[in-house]
Design a protein around this motif. Structure first.
Motif, PDB file in Angstrom:
ATOM      1  N   MET A   1       0.720  -1.176   0.101  1.00 53.13           N
ATOM      2  CA  MET A   1      -0.059   0.031   0.060  1.00 53.13           C
ATOM      3  C   MET A   1       0.847   1.198   0.101  1.00 53.13           C
ATOM      4  SD  MET A   1      -2.898   1.304  -0.015  1.00 53.13           S
ATOM      5  CE  MET A   1      -4.077   0.098   0.453  1.00 53.13           C
ATOM      6  N   GLU A   2       1.949   1.184   0.897  1.00 60.48           N
ATOM      7  CA  GLU A   2       2.969   2.439   0.992  1.00 60.48           C
ATOM      8  C   GLU A   2       3.321   2.767  -0.393  1.00 60.48           C
ATOM      9  OE1 GLU A   2       5.479   2.040   4.089  1.00 60.48           O
ATOM     10  OE2 GLU A   2       3.693   2.267   5.788  1.00 60.48           O
ATOM     11  N   ALA A   3       4.021   1.590  -0.996  1.00 59.90           N
ATOM     12  CA  ALA A   3       4.525   1.699  -2.186  1.00 59.90           C
ATOM     13  C   ALA A   3       3.524   2.210  -3.309  1.00 59.90           C
ATOM     14  CB  ALA A   3       5.064   0.343  -2.751  1.00 59.90           C
ATOM     15  N   ALA A   4       2.354   1.742  -3.235  1.00 55.70           N
ATOM     16  CA  ALA A   4       1.320   2.105  -4.299  1.00 55.70           C
ATOM     17  C   ALA A   4       1.183   3.837  -3.988  1.00 55.70           C
ATOM     18  CB  ALA A   4      -0.030   1.715  -3.980  1.00 55.70           C
ATOM     19  N   MET A   5       0.976   4.131  -2.826  1.00 52.03           N
ATOM     20  CA  MET A   5       0.943   5.584  -2.449  1.00 52.03           C
ATOM     21  C   MET A   5       1.955   6.490  -2.952  1.00 52.03           C
ATOM     22  SD  MET A   5      -0.858   5.389   1.124  1.00 52.03           S
ATOM     23  CE  MET A   5      -0.839   7.351   1.300  1.00 52.03           C
ATOM     24  N   ARG A   6       3.345   5.917  -2.973  1.00 52.76           N
ATOM     25  CA  ARG A   6       4.838   6.660  -3.326  1.00 52.76           C
ATOM     26  C   ARG A   6       4.565   6.702  -4.789  1.00 52.76           C
ATOM     27  NH1 ARG A   6       7.194   3.880   0.814  1.00 52.76           N
ATOM     28  NH2 ARG A   6       7.814   2.096  -0.765  1.00 52.76           N
ATOM     29  N   ASN A   7       4.105   5.529  -5.430  1.00 52.63           N
ATOM     30  CA  ASN A   7       4.038   5.681  -6.937  1.00 52.63           C
ATOM     31  C   ASN A   7       3.080   6.909  -7.412  1.00 52.63           C
ATOM     32  OD1 ASN A   7       6.062   3.683  -7.298  1.00 52.63           O
ATOM     33  ND2 ASN A   7       4.357   2.126  -7.434  1.00 52.63           N
ATOM     34  N   GLN A   8       2.000   6.394  -6.889  1.00 50.61           N
ATOM     35  CA  GLN A   8       0.849   7.692  -7.002  1.00 50.61           C
ATOM     36  C   GLN A   8       1.376   9.267  -7.067  1.00 50.61           C
ATOM     37  OE1 GLN A   8      -2.061   7.081  -8.622  1.00 50.61           O
ATOM     38  NE2 GLN A   8      -2.357   9.323  -8.799  1.00 50.61           N
ATOM     39  N   GLN A   9       2.001   9.246  -5.842  1.00 51.82           N
ATOM     40  CA  GLN A   9       2.605  10.825  -5.514  1.00 51.82           C
ATOM     41  C   GLN A   9       3.657  11.193  -6.479  1.00 51.82           C
ATOM     42  OE1 GLN A   9       4.085  10.255  -1.362  1.00 51.82           O
ATOM     43  NE2 GLN A   9       2.132  10.585  -0.682  1.00 51.82           N
ATOM     44  N   ASN A  10       4.576  10.165  -6.968  1.00 53.72           N
ATOM     45  CA  ASN A  10       5.510  10.377  -7.901  1.00 53.72           C
ATOM     46  C   ASN A  10       4.796  10.860  -9.261  1.00 53.72           C
ATOM     47  OD1 ASN A  10       7.690   9.976  -6.159  1.00 53.72           O
ATOM     48  ND2 ASN A  10       8.028   7.875  -6.728  1.00 53.72           N
ATOM     49  N   LEU A  11       3.790   9.937  -9.627  1.00 61.44           N
ATOM     50  CA  LEU A  11       3.121  10.381 -10.914  1.00 61.44           C
ATOM     51  C   LEU A  11       2.549  11.654 -10.763  1.00 61.44           C
ATOM     52  CD1 LEU A  11       1.885   9.282 -13.658  1.00 61.44           C
ATOM     53  CD2 LEU A  11       0.033   8.280 -12.058  1.00 61.44           C
ATOM     54  N   GLY A  12       1.955  12.127  -9.553  1.00 59.04           N
ATOM     55  CA  GLY A  12       1.563  13.578  -9.431  1.00 59.04           C
ATOM     56  C   GLY A  12       2.304  14.514  -9.707  1.00 59.04           C
ATOM     57  N   ALA A  13       3.534  14.303  -9.217  1.00 60.57           N
ATOM     58  CA  ALA A  13       4.473  15.279  -9.272  1.00 60.57           C
ATOM     59  C   ALA A  13       5.104  15.451 -10.633  1.00 60.57           C
ATOM     60  CB  ALA A  13       5.610  14.816  -8.221  1.00 60.57           C
ATOM     61  N   ARG A  14       5.229  14.305 -11.353  1.00 65.03           N
ATOM     62  CA  ARG A  14       5.778  14.115 -12.553  1.00 65.03           C
ATOM     63  C   ARG A  14       4.786  14.820 -13.540  1.00 65.03           C
ATOM     64  NH1 ARG A  14       5.651  10.801 -17.002  1.00 65.03           N
ATOM     65  NH2 ARG A  14       4.610   9.076 -15.909  1.00 65.03           N
ATOM     66  N   ARG A  15       3.497  14.543 -13.373  1.00 62.08           N
ATOM     67  CA  ARG A  15       2.701  15.266 -14.324  1.00 62.08           C
ATOM     68  C   ARG A  15       2.614  16.956 -14.212  1.00 62.08           C
ATOM     69  NH1 ARG A  15      -2.953  11.595 -13.094  1.00 62.08           N
ATOM     70  NH2 ARG A  15      -2.148   9.801 -14.531  1.00 62.08           N
ATOM     71  N   GLN A  16       2.725  17.128 -12.769  1.00 62.94           N
ATOM     72  CA  GLN A  16       2.653  18.515 -12.496  1.00 62.94           C
ATOM     73  C   GLN A  16       3.863  19.510 -12.949  1.00 62.94           C
ATOM     74  OE1 GLN A  16       1.557  19.665  -8.505  1.00 62.94           O
ATOM     75  NE2 GLN A  16      -0.030  17.944  -8.443  1.00 62.94           N
ATOM     76  N   GLY A  17       4.838  19.029 -13.086  1.00 65.45           N
ATOM     77  CA  GLY A  17       6.266  19.665 -13.407  1.00 65.45           C
ATOM     78  C   GLY A  17       6.634  20.703 -12.330  1.00 65.45           C
ATOM     79  N   PRO A  18       7.516  21.345 -12.609  1.00 68.53           N
ATOM     80  CA  PRO A  18       7.947  22.350 -11.509  1.00 68.53           C
ATOM     81  C   PRO A  18       6.971  23.443 -11.314  1.00 68.53           C
ATOM     82  CG  PRO A  18       9.641  22.077 -13.480  1.00 68.53           C
ATOM     83  CD  PRO A  18       8.292  21.604 -14.107  1.00 68.53           C
ATOM     84  N   PRO A  19       7.028  23.904  -9.958  1.00 73.08           N
ATOM     85  CA  PRO A  19       5.750  24.664  -9.462  1.00 73.08           C
ATOM     86  C   PRO A  19       6.215  26.083  -9.835  1.00 73.08           C
ATOM     87  CG  PRO A  19       7.261  23.870  -7.597  1.00 73.08           C
ATOM     88  CD  PRO A  19       7.523  22.993  -8.728  1.00 73.08           C
ATOM     89  N   GLY A  20       7.427  26.415 -10.041  1.00 76.84           N
ATOM     90  CA  GLY A  20       7.798  27.809 -10.439  1.00 76.84           C
ATOM     91  C   GLY A  20       8.242  28.191 -11.757  1.00 76.84           C
ATOM     92  N   GLY A  21       8.052  27.108 -12.555  1.00 79.94           N
ATOM     93  CA  GLY A  21       8.423  27.241 -13.913  1.00 79.94           C
ATOM     94  C   GLY A  21       9.594  25.979 -14.206  1.00 79.94           C
ATOM     95  N   GLY A  22      10.017  26.048 -15.388  1.00 82.39           N
ATOM     96  CA  GLY A  22      11.065  24.982 -15.789  1.00 82.39           C
ATOM     97  C   GLY A  22      10.532  24.204 -16.938  1.00 82.39           C
ATOM     98  N   ARG A  44      -5.056  10.761 -18.528  1.00 80.23           N
ATOM     99  CA  ARG A  44      -5.531   9.162 -18.746  1.00 80.23           C
ATOM    100  C   ARG A  44      -4.525   8.400 -19.605  1.00 80.23           C
ATOM    101  NH1 ARG A  44     -10.725   7.229 -18.203  1.00 80.23           N
ATOM    102  NH2 ARG A  44     -10.359   6.251 -20.469  1.00 80.23           N
ATOM    103  N   ARG A  45      -3.667   9.435 -20.423  1.00 80.43           N
ATOM    104  CA  ARG A  45      -2.679   8.935 -20.988  1.00 80.43           C
ATOM    105  C   ARG A  45      -1.220   9.014 -20.505  1.00 80.43           C
ATOM    106  NH1 ARG A  45      -6.990  10.460 -23.603  1.00 80.43           N
ATOM    107  NH2 ARG A  45      -7.619   9.839 -25.591  1.00 80.43           N
ATOM    108  N   ASP A  46      -1.233   9.455 -19.089  1.00 83.43           N
ATOM    109  CA  ASP A  46       0.064   9.574 -18.619  1.00 83.43           C
ATOM    110  C   ASP A  46       1.022  10.324 -18.940  1.00 83.43           C
ATOM    111  OD1 ASP A  46       1.304   8.663 -16.205  1.00 83.43           O
ATOM    112  OD2 ASP A  46       2.074   6.879 -17.162  1.00 83.43           O
TER     113      ASP A  46
END
Length: 381
Positions: A1-22, A44-46
């Motif tokens: 479960m913890e691994a799945a949560m970490r994967n989801q968090q990493n996916l969210g961070a990768r989708r969002q990109g840098p908060p202040g630009g980049g 949906r297309r990751d």
């Protein structure tokens, strides 16, 4: 479960990109219904992306409209992809219900919306797009312009010559009749917005509605006949009135410029409320508005309801025609690979700018982006 949560968090961070630009694969400019719909399909297309929106909250563009505004399409036909509008199917959502739905939609699908970010320039540099918002910069291979079809109210230059004591509002600043001074109201623009606002303010003010008659639909919005006819009508405008059909291609040039007929407020209701129809407002004399027939209107208030247009002054790219509108094919700009527009009126069909219609364009553009970034021949980097 913890691994799945970490994967989801990493996916969210990768989708969002840098908060202040980049650097980010795709930047979507605009967090209204069009931008959120594209974001839904990219997620949906990751694919990694960020949505930049000037509002402090998702849905703020709707919260800036007048208090009594309602959609002309029932909730059944007003949902974005993946989540039907959460209201009775035959009801007509209010301004605040739409705004709250958009905010909840962004949260429901965990879309990476950066609020309070007003993009002031989009340019191309070294084969990539540069998106600037103050001192923040994003580099992207793909940019989706989803900033809306109705951003800048049409207000003539002579409005500046009106007496400063006249209260002047437009459809982005009018909220309700409490903003008005005692005295008469001239509503300029006789389409749906003008008719609804004129009807509303006439309860407490002498009111004149300026502009040519746009006609009206044969059935009233929300009536029993409307409920019976809406399903086949929606099918027709969604499936037939598109750039993919001969009739859609024929209708499109006219639809882009023709005023819409009245849907909810009828001419006889305007007359019964005491709203007087008058010709176009064409100028100013001694600080007062002047009509096409030479009449000078001694009013205390003037509300501009003459329509709105997109605002692309921040797009520093050679992609516009003589009218200031983007040259595109179903939202894709051939001259600038990786640049897309979505949410514009009749982008690919009659319903392209509507809550219930924007999803089709959003899905097609998300598909095109996915193919582009996974194909070396199309990828901008």
């Amino acid at each position: 479960m913890e691994a799945a949560m970490r994967n989801q968090q990493n996916l969210g961070a990768r989708r969002q990109g840098p908060p202040g630009g980049g650097r980010v694969e795709t930047v979507i400019v605009g967090g209204g219904q069009a931008g959120l719909a594209v974001g839904y399909h990219l997620a949906r297309r990751d694919r990694p992306f960020v949505i930049l929106d000037a509002g402090q909250r998702a849905g703020d563009a709707w919260r800036r409209r007048w208090d009594s505004l309602r959609l002309f399409t029932p909730a059944r036909y007003s949902g974005l992809p993946g989540w039907p509008f959460p209201a009775p199917a035959s009801s007509y959502p209010t301004r605040d219900e739409v705004a709250d739905y958009l905010e909840a939609y962004a949260a429901r699908f965990d879309l990476p919306v950066r609020n309070g970010v007003r993009v002031d320039r989009l340019a191309s540099e070294d084969g990539r797009y540069l998106v600037t918002a103050g001192d923040r910069r994003w580099e992207a291979g793909q940019v989706v312009v989803a900033s809306g079809a109705y951003q800048r109210p049409r207000v003539p230059a002579f409005a500046a010559e009106l007496d400063p004591d006249i209260v002047q509002l437009d459809t982005t600043r009018y909220r309700n009749p409490s903003q008005l001074r005692p005295g008469g109201v001239l509503v300029v623009g006789a389409g749906n917005s003008g008719a609804e606002i004129a009807h509303e303010v006439s309860g407490a003010h002498p009111t004149w509605l300026s502009g040519p008659d746009t006609g009206h639909l044969p059935v009233r919005t929300g009536s029993r006949w409307d409920q019976l006819l809406t399903p086949p009508f929606w099918w027709f405008v969604s499936r037939v009135l598109t750039v993919d059909t001969p009739v859609g291609r024929k209708v499109r040039p006219k639809a882009l410029h023709a005023p819409a007929p009245l849907e909810r407020v009828r001419p006889k209701e305007l007359a019964a409320a005491g709203v007087e129809r008058v010709p176009r407002t064409v100028g100013v004399r001694d600080g007062l508005p002047v009509l096409e027939d030479g009449r000078v209107m001694e009013v205390a208030n003037l509300i501009w309801c003459a329509g709105s247009r997109p605002d692309f002054g921040w797009v520093d790219l050679p992609v516009f025609d003589q009218d200031g509108l983007p040259r595109h094919d179903r939202g894709m700009v051939e001259s600038q690979p990786g640049l897309y527009f979505v949410g514009l009126w009749f982008l690919s069909g009659f319903t392209s700018s509507l809550l219930g219609g924007v999803g089709r364009d959003a899905e097609r553009i998300a598909d095109h982006i996915t193919r582009a970034v996974t194909s070396p021949s199309l990828d901008r980097g």
